[in-house]
Write a protein that holds these residues in place. Structure first.
Motif, short mmCIF file in Angstrom:
data_model
loop_
_atom_site.label_atom_id
_atom_site.label_comp_id
_atom_site.label_asym_id
_atom_site.label_seq_id
_atom_site.Cartn_x
_atom_site.Cartn_y
_atom_site.Cartn_z
N ASP A 1 35.87 5.04 2.35
CA ASP A 1 35.42 5.84 3.49
C ASP A 1 34.66 7.08 3.02
O ASP A 1 33.67 7.50 3.64
CB ASP A 1 36.61 6.24 4.36
CG ASP A 1 36.24 6.33 5.84
OD1 ASP A 1 35.06 6.18 6.17
OD2 ASP A 1 37.15 6.55 6.65
N ILE A 2 35.10 7.67 1.91
CA ILE A 2 34.38 8.80 1.34
C ILE A 2 32.95 8.40 0.98
O ILE A 2 31.99 9.13 1.25
CB ILE A 2 35.11 9.33 0.08
CG1 ILE A 2 36.43 9.99 0.46
CG2 ILE A 2 34.22 10.33 -0.67
CD1 ILE A 2 37.29 10.38 -0.73
N GLN A 3 32.80 7.21 0.41
CA GLN A 3 31.47 6.74 0.02
C GLN A 3 30.55 6.55 1.22
O GLN A 3 29.33 6.72 1.13
CB GLN A 3 31.59 5.43 -0.76
CG GLN A 3 32.31 5.56 -2.10
CD GLN A 3 32.52 4.21 -2.78
OE1 GLN A 3 31.82 3.25 -2.49
NE2 GLN A 3 33.51 4.15 -3.66
N LEU A 4 31.14 6.21 2.37
CA LEU A 4 30.34 5.98 3.58
C LEU A 4 29.91 7.29 4.25
O LEU A 4 28.96 7.30 5.03
CB LEU A 4 31.14 5.14 4.57
CG LEU A 4 31.45 3.70 4.14
CD1 LEU A 4 32.48 3.08 5.08
CD2 LEU A 4 30.18 2.86 4.11
N ALA A 5 30.62 8.36 3.94
CA ALA A 5 30.31 9.65 4.56
C ALA A 5 29.01 10.22 3.98
O ALA A 5 28.74 10.11 2.79
CB ALA A 5 31.46 10.63 4.33
N LYS A 6 28.22 10.86 4.84
CA LYS A 6 26.90 11.35 4.43
C LYS A 6 26.85 12.83 4.07
O LYS A 6 25.94 13.26 3.37
CB LYS A 6 25.88 11.09 5.55
CG LYS A 6 25.56 9.62 5.77
CD LYS A 6 24.47 9.47 6.83
CE LYS A 6 24.08 8.01 7.00
NZ LYS A 6 23.01 7.85 8.02
N HIS A 7 27.81 13.60 4.54
CA HIS A 7 27.65 15.05 4.44
C HIS A 7 28.42 15.66 3.26
O HIS A 7 29.28 15.02 2.65
CB HIS A 7 28.05 15.71 5.75
CG HIS A 7 27.18 15.29 6.89
ND1 HIS A 7 25.80 15.32 6.83
CD2 HIS A 7 27.49 14.81 8.13
CE1 HIS A 7 25.29 14.89 7.97
NE2 HIS A 7 26.30 14.57 8.78
N GLU A 8 28.11 16.92 3.00
CA GLU A 8 28.61 17.62 1.82
C GLU A 8 30.12 17.82 1.87
O GLU A 8 30.83 17.63 0.87
CB GLU A 8 27.91 18.98 1.71
CG GLU A 8 28.40 19.86 0.59
CD GLU A 8 27.78 21.25 0.64
OE1 GLU A 8 27.83 21.94 -0.39
OE2 GLU A 8 27.28 21.64 1.72
N TRP A 9 30.62 18.22 3.03
CA TRP A 9 32.05 18.48 3.19
C TRP A 9 32.71 17.30 3.90
O TRP A 9 32.12 16.70 4.80
CB TRP A 9 32.27 19.75 4.00
CG TRP A 9 32.10 21.01 3.21
CD1 TRP A 9 30.97 21.77 3.13
CD2 TRP A 9 33.09 21.65 2.40
NE1 TRP A 9 31.19 22.86 2.32
CE2 TRP A 9 32.47 22.81 1.85
CE3 TRP A 9 34.41 21.37 2.07
CZ2 TRP A 9 33.15 23.69 1.01
CZ3 TRP A 9 35.09 22.24 1.23
CH2 TRP A 9 34.47 23.38 0.71
N LEU B 1 29.70 18.63 8.02
CA LEU B 1 31.03 18.07 7.81
C LEU B 1 31.12 16.63 8.28
O LEU B 1 30.69 16.30 9.39
CB LEU B 1 32.06 18.92 8.57
CG LEU B 1 33.51 18.42 8.58
CD1 LEU B 1 34.13 18.56 7.19
CD2 LEU B 1 34.33 19.18 9.61
N SER B 2 31.72 15.78 7.45
CA SER B 2 32.09 14.42 7.83
C SER B 2 33.61 14.34 7.94
O SER B 2 34.32 14.81 7.04
CB SER B 2 31.62 13.39 6.80
OG SER B 2 30.23 13.39 6.67
N VAL B 3 34.11 13.78 9.02
CA VAL B 3 35.54 13.47 9.14
C VAL B 3 35.70 11.98 8.92
O VAL B 3 35.02 11.17 9.56
CB VAL B 3 36.09 13.87 10.52
CG1 VAL B 3 37.50 13.31 10.72
CG2 VAL B 3 36.11 15.39 10.66
N ILE B 4 36.58 11.60 7.99
CA ILE B 4 36.81 10.19 7.70
C ILE B 4 38.19 9.77 8.20
O ILE B 4 39.16 10.51 8.09
CB ILE B 4 36.66 9.87 6.19
CG1 ILE B 4 37.67 10.65 5.36
CG2 ILE B 4 35.23 10.19 5.73
CD1 ILE B 4 37.71 10.23 3.89
N ILE B 5 38.26 8.57 8.78
CA ILE B 5 39.51 8.03 9.33
C ILE B 5 39.60 6.56 8.96
O ILE B 5 38.63 5.81 9.14
CB ILE B 5 39.54 8.16 10.87
CG1 ILE B 5 39.24 9.59 11.33
CG2 ILE B 5 40.88 7.68 11.43
CD1 ILE B 5 38.97 9.72 12.83
#
Length: 245
Positions: free
Chosen positions: A67-75, A4-8
């Motif tokens: 920010d979504i593009q920077l996230a690495k994980h599936e969720w 899980l990635s949390v984006i802020i």
């Protein structure tokens, strides 16, 4: 195990960012996308282990999509700096991503208005889509009140996200000004035109809807104050629309 990635997204959130990140510290990564903070937001986030990036402000929806593009994980779970994930919600999120047949979930929110968590007034359960698999959803590009767009079936979490949206009246007045300006731009982009008559009509209707139809009177004095602030914000949105060039 799913990851899980949390984006802020942030700008000058030094008063909020520490508690926000701490509430999300169960995630495999926390990705903070800042847009030019002049306070300690970035240094606080880095000290707490978040990955911090900086990009010029593009608007709420566009910034969250970056920010979504920077996230690495599936969720991905999208979290605002003035929101907190409770321990119960944490457990539900982890259970969901590891035993899920759906790709997008909404979550109920409990929001603070000055001195009371609002239970009516259209503010609760205030379901908002926040948990999703990367590639299954993206944010709209509205100037304000952006939301996740998806073609997927929506699942429903039951534990509430805590939202410290209006801690004091200074914040109420500031947000009325900012959101009414952004809302006027969204109306203009939709081809709407402003007038004094429209401003008065929509403000009165906003009050009636919030205080009576959505049972805001059950929220006590804060319910009345909230209904007035909603009406005021609506009035200024249409007044500002008149003068947009």
């Amino acid at each position: 195990m799913s990851r899980l990635s949390v984006i802020i997204i942030t700008k000058n959130e030094s008063e909020n960012i520490a508690d926000c990140i701490k509430s999300a510290n169960f995630a495999d990564e926390i990705v903070v996308l800042d847009s030019g903070s002049s306070d300690d937001t970035n240094s606080i986030a880095k000290k707490l282990g978040a990955k911090v990036f900086n990009k010029p402000w593009k608007g709420y929806g566009q910034h969250k999509n970056l920010d979504i593009q920077l996230a690495k994980h599936e969720w991905i779970f999208s979290l605002d700096a003035d929101e907190r994930i409770t321990p119960n919600l944490k457990r539900e999120i982890l259970k969901t991503i590891n035993h899920s047949n759906l790709n997008v979930y909404d979550v109920p929110r409990r929001s603070l208005f000055v001195s009371r968590f609002i239970k009516h007034s259209g503010w609760h359960p205030d379901r908002t889509k926040r948990l999703f698999k990367k590639g299954s959803a993206r944010f709209s590009e509205h100037h304000v009140h952006e939301h996740l767009i998806t073609k997927c079936e929506i699942g429903h979490l039951t534990e509430s996200l805590i939202h410290y949206s209006y801690r004091d009246f200074e914040t109420v007045l500031k947000k009325i000004n900012v959101y009414s300006s952004l809302g006027a731009r969204d109306l203009k982009n939709r081809g709407k035109k402003g007038s004094l008559k429209k401003a008065i009509f929509h403000a009165i209707w906003a009050f009636i809807r919030t205080y009576f139809l959505r049972l805001g009177f059950l929220d006590g004095r804060e319910g009345l104050m909230l209904a007035i602030s909603v009406a005021e914000g609506t009035y200024y949105r249409y007044i500002k629309l008149i003068y947009l060039k």
